[in-house]
Scaffold this motif. Structure first.
Motif, PDB file in Angstrom:
ATOM      1  N   ASN A 101       0.861  -1.181   0.000  1.00 41.45           N
ATOM      2  CA  ASN A 101       0.000   0.000   0.000  1.00 41.45           C
ATOM      3  C   ASN A 101       0.901   1.235   0.000  1.00 41.45           C
ATOM      4  O   ASN A 101       2.125   1.123   0.141  1.00 41.45           O
ATOM      5  CB  ASN A 101      -0.984  -0.044   1.173  1.00 41.45           C
ATOM      6  N   PRO A 102       0.329   2.411  -0.189  1.00 41.38           N
ATOM      7  CA  PRO A 102       1.165   3.616  -0.279  1.00 41.38           C
ATOM      8  C   PRO A 102       2.060   3.855   0.941  1.00 41.38           C
ATOM      9  O   PRO A 102       3.206   4.289   0.788  1.00 41.38           O
ATOM     10  CB  PRO A 102       0.147   4.749  -0.450  1.00 41.38           C
ATOM     11  N   THR A 103       1.563   3.551   2.123  1.00 40.27           N
ATOM     12  CA  THR A 103       2.364   3.742   3.331  1.00 40.27           C
ATOM     13  C   THR A 103       3.560   2.798   3.344  1.00 40.27           C
ATOM     14  O   THR A 103       4.693   3.211   3.623  1.00 40.27           O
ATOM     15  CB  THR A 103       1.500   3.523   4.590  1.00 40.27           C
ATOM     16  N   ALA A 104       3.323   1.536   3.036  1.00 44.92           N
ATOM     17  CA  ALA A 104       4.418   0.560   2.987  1.00 44.92           C
ATOM     18  C   ALA A 104       5.413   0.929   1.892  1.00 44.92           C
ATOM     19  O   ALA A 104       6.622   0.745   2.059  1.00 44.92           O
ATOM     20  CB  ALA A 104       3.864  -0.845   2.766  1.00 44.92           C
ATOM     21  N   ASP A 105       4.918   1.469   0.793  1.00 48.03           N
ATOM     22  CA  ASP A 105       5.815   1.861  -0.288  1.00 48.03           C
ATOM     23  C   ASP A 105       6.753   2.989   0.146  1.00 48.03           C
ATOM     24  O   ASP A 105       7.928   2.984  -0.203  1.00 48.03           O
ATOM     25  CB  ASP A 105       5.019   2.269  -1.528  1.00 48.03           C
ATOM     26  N   VAL A 106       6.249   3.935   0.911  1.00 50.25           N
ATOM     27  CA  VAL A 106       7.117   5.001   1.433  1.00 50.25           C
ATOM     28  C   VAL A 106       8.225   4.377   2.279  1.00 50.25           C
ATOM     29  O   VAL A 106       9.400   4.693   2.110  1.00 50.25           O
ATOM     30  CB  VAL A 106       6.307   6.029   2.257  1.00 50.25           C
ATOM     31  N   ALA A 107       7.847   3.477   3.167  1.00 50.85           N
ATOM     32  CA  ALA A 107       8.828   2.844   4.049  1.00 50.85           C
ATOM     33  C   ALA A 107       9.843   2.030   3.253  1.00 50.85           C
ATOM     34  O   ALA A 107      11.051   2.147   3.473  1.00 50.85           O
ATOM     35  CB  ALA A 107       8.121   1.958   5.075  1.00 50.85           C
ATOM     36  N   VAL A 108       9.369   1.228   2.321  1.00 51.67           N
ATOM     37  CA  VAL A 108      10.276   0.393   1.521  1.00 51.67           C
ATOM     38  C   VAL A 108      11.194   1.268   0.674  1.00 51.67           C
ATOM     39  O   VAL A 108      12.376   0.964   0.511  1.00 51.67           O
ATOM     40  CB  VAL A 108       9.490  -0.613   0.650  1.00 51.67           C
ATOM     41  N   GLY A 109      10.682   2.372   0.167  1.00 46.66           N
ATOM     42  CA  GLY A 109      11.521   3.281  -0.611  1.00 46.66           C
ATOM     43  C   GLY A 109      12.690   3.809   0.203  1.00 46.66           C
ATOM     44  O   GLY A 109      13.823   3.856  -0.275  1.00 46.66           O
ATOM     45  N   VAL A 110      12.427   4.188   1.441  1.00 43.50           N
ATOM     46  CA  VAL A 110      13.500   4.684   2.315  1.00 43.50           C
ATOM     47  C   VAL A 110      14.472   3.555   2.641  1.00 43.50           C
ATOM     48  O   VAL A 110      15.687   3.714   2.551  1.00 43.50           O
ATOM     49  CB  VAL A 110      12.922   5.295   3.609  1.00 43.50           C
ATOM     50  N   LEU A 111      13.941   2.401   3.009  1.00 37.32           N
ATOM     51  CA  LEU A 111      14.787   1.266   3.377  1.00 37.32           C
ATOM     52  C   LEU A 111      15.628   0.785   2.202  1.00 37.32           C
ATOM     53  O   LEU A 111      16.822   0.521   2.350  1.00 37.32           O
ATOM     54  CB  LEU A 111      13.931   0.125   3.921  1.00 37.32           C
ATOM     55  N   ALA A 112      15.014   0.696   1.026  1.00 39.64           N
ATOM     56  CA  ALA A 112      15.733   0.231  -0.168  1.00 39.64           C
ATOM     57  C   ALA A 112      16.825   1.207  -0.571  1.00 39.64           C
ATOM     58  O   ALA A 112      17.814   0.823  -1.187  1.00 39.64           O
ATOM     59  CB  ALA A 112      14.759   0.009  -1.325  1.00 39.64           C
ATOM     60  N   GLY A 113      16.653   2.466  -0.216  1.00 35.17           N
ATOM     61  CA  GLY A 113      17.654   3.481  -0.509  1.00 35.17           C
ATOM     62  C   GLY A 113      18.767   3.548   0.531  1.00 35.17           C
ATOM     63  O   GLY A 113      19.582   4.458   0.499  1.00 35.17           O
ATOM     64  N   GLY A 114      18.773   2.603   1.457  1.00 31.77           N
ATOM     65  CA  GLY A 114      19.817   2.566   2.469  1.00 31.77           C
ATOM     66  C   GLY A 114      19.439   3.206   3.792  1.00 31.77           C
ATOM     67  O   GLY A 114      20.264   3.290   4.696  1.00 31.77           O
ATOM     68  N   GLY A 115      18.187   3.652   3.908  1.00 29.23           N
ATOM     69  CA  GLY A 115      17.738   4.274   5.148  1.00 29.23           C
ATOM     70  C   GLY A 115      17.473   3.265   6.247  1.00 29.23           C
ATOM     71  O   GLY A 115      17.341   2.067   5.999  1.00 29.23           O
ATOM     72  N   THR A 116      17.384   3.766   7.448  1.00 27.28           N
ATOM     73  CA  THR A 116      17.114   2.930   8.615  1.00 27.28           C
ATOM     74  C   THR A 116      15.617   2.864   8.879  1.00 27.28           C
ATOM     75  O   THR A 116      14.848   3.704   8.373  1.00 27.28           O
ATOM     76  CB  THR A 116      17.805   3.515   9.857  1.00 27.28           C
ATOM     77  N   PRO A 117      15.182   1.914   9.710  1.00 31.46           N
ATOM     78  CA  PRO A 117      13.765   1.890  10.088  1.00 31.46           C
ATOM     79  C   PRO A 117      13.307   3.192  10.742  1.00 31.46           C
ATOM     80  O   PRO A 117      12.179   3.637  10.517  1.00 31.46           O
ATOM     81  CB  PRO A 117      13.675   0.701  11.044  1.00 31.46           C
ATOM     82  N   ASP A 118      14.167   3.829  11.538  1.00 26.39           N
ATOM     83  CA  ASP A 118      13.795   5.114  12.143  1.00 26.39           C
ATOM     84  C   ASP A 118      13.587   6.183  11.074  1.00 26.39           C
ATOM     85  O   ASP A 118      12.650   6.990  11.159  1.00 26.39           O
ATOM     86  CB  ASP A 118      14.855   5.576  13.141  1.00 26.39           C
ATOM     87  N   GLN A 119      14.437   6.198  10.044  1.00 29.47           N
ATOM     88  CA  GLN A 119      14.270   7.154   8.949  1.00 29.47           C
ATOM     89  C   GLN A 119      13.002   6.856   8.161  1.00 29.47           C
ATOM     90  O   GLN A 119      12.295   7.768   7.737  1.00 29.47           O
ATOM     91  CB  GLN A 119      15.494   7.130   8.037  1.00 29.47           C
ATOM     92  N   ALA A 120      12.706   5.579   7.975  1.00 26.50           N
ATOM     93  CA  ALA A 120      11.475   5.198   7.282  1.00 26.50           C
ATOM     94  C   ALA A 120      10.261   5.634   8.091  1.00 26.50           C
ATOM     95  O   ALA A 120       9.286   6.142   7.528  1.00 26.50           O
ATOM     96  CB  ALA A 120      11.453   3.693   7.030  1.00 26.50           C
ATOM     97  N   ALA A 121      10.309   5.447   9.399  1.00 26.84           N
ATOM     98  CA  ALA A 121       9.192   5.869  10.258  1.00 26.84           C
ATOM     99  C   ALA A 121       9.003   7.379  10.176  1.00 26.84           C
ATOM    100  O   ALA A 121       7.864   7.870  10.109  1.00 26.84           O
ATOM    101  CB  ALA A 121       9.438   5.436  11.702  1.00 26.84           C
ATOM    102  N   HIS A 122      10.092   8.121  10.160  1.00 26.72           N
ATOM    103  CA  HIS A 122       9.994   9.580  10.027  1.00 26.72           C
ATOM    104  C   HIS A 122       9.329   9.957   8.702  1.00 26.72           C
ATOM    105  O   HIS A 122       8.451  10.827   8.657  1.00 26.72           O
ATOM    106  CB  HIS A 122      11.376  10.219  10.144  1.00 26.72           C
TER     107      HIS A 122
END
Length: 84
Positions: free
Chosen positions: A32-53
């Protein structure tokens, strides 16, 4: 620790979020769109905290809920063999 998509996983954004294709099995997984935002950050090398932000910036959700949901998402992606 970052979460990266495996080499055999392709992410394609859609009007309704995204799909992940496991090229080894041919299986698709929808995000879903929310999960896609998170996966986009994570796939780009971001951390779970950055994805949550990023999720709290894009949607009306508190940080604790976003982080818990991201942890659950990452666990599901790992179980499916989509991330390392």
């Amino acid at each position: 620790m970052s979460t990266q998509l495996r080499e055999h996983v392709v992410r394609t954004r859609t009007d309704y979020g995204a799909v992940l294709l496991d090229e080894r099995t041919g299986r698709y997984f929808t995000l879903n769109p929310t999960a896609d935002v998170a996966v986009g950050v994570l796939a780009g090398g971001g951390t779970p905290d950055q994805a949550a932000h990023a999720v709290t910036e894009a949607y009306e959700v508190d940080t604790a809920t976003a982080r818990a949901d991201i942890d659950a998402l990452v666990a599901q992606l790992r179980d499916a063999g989509l991330v390392r």
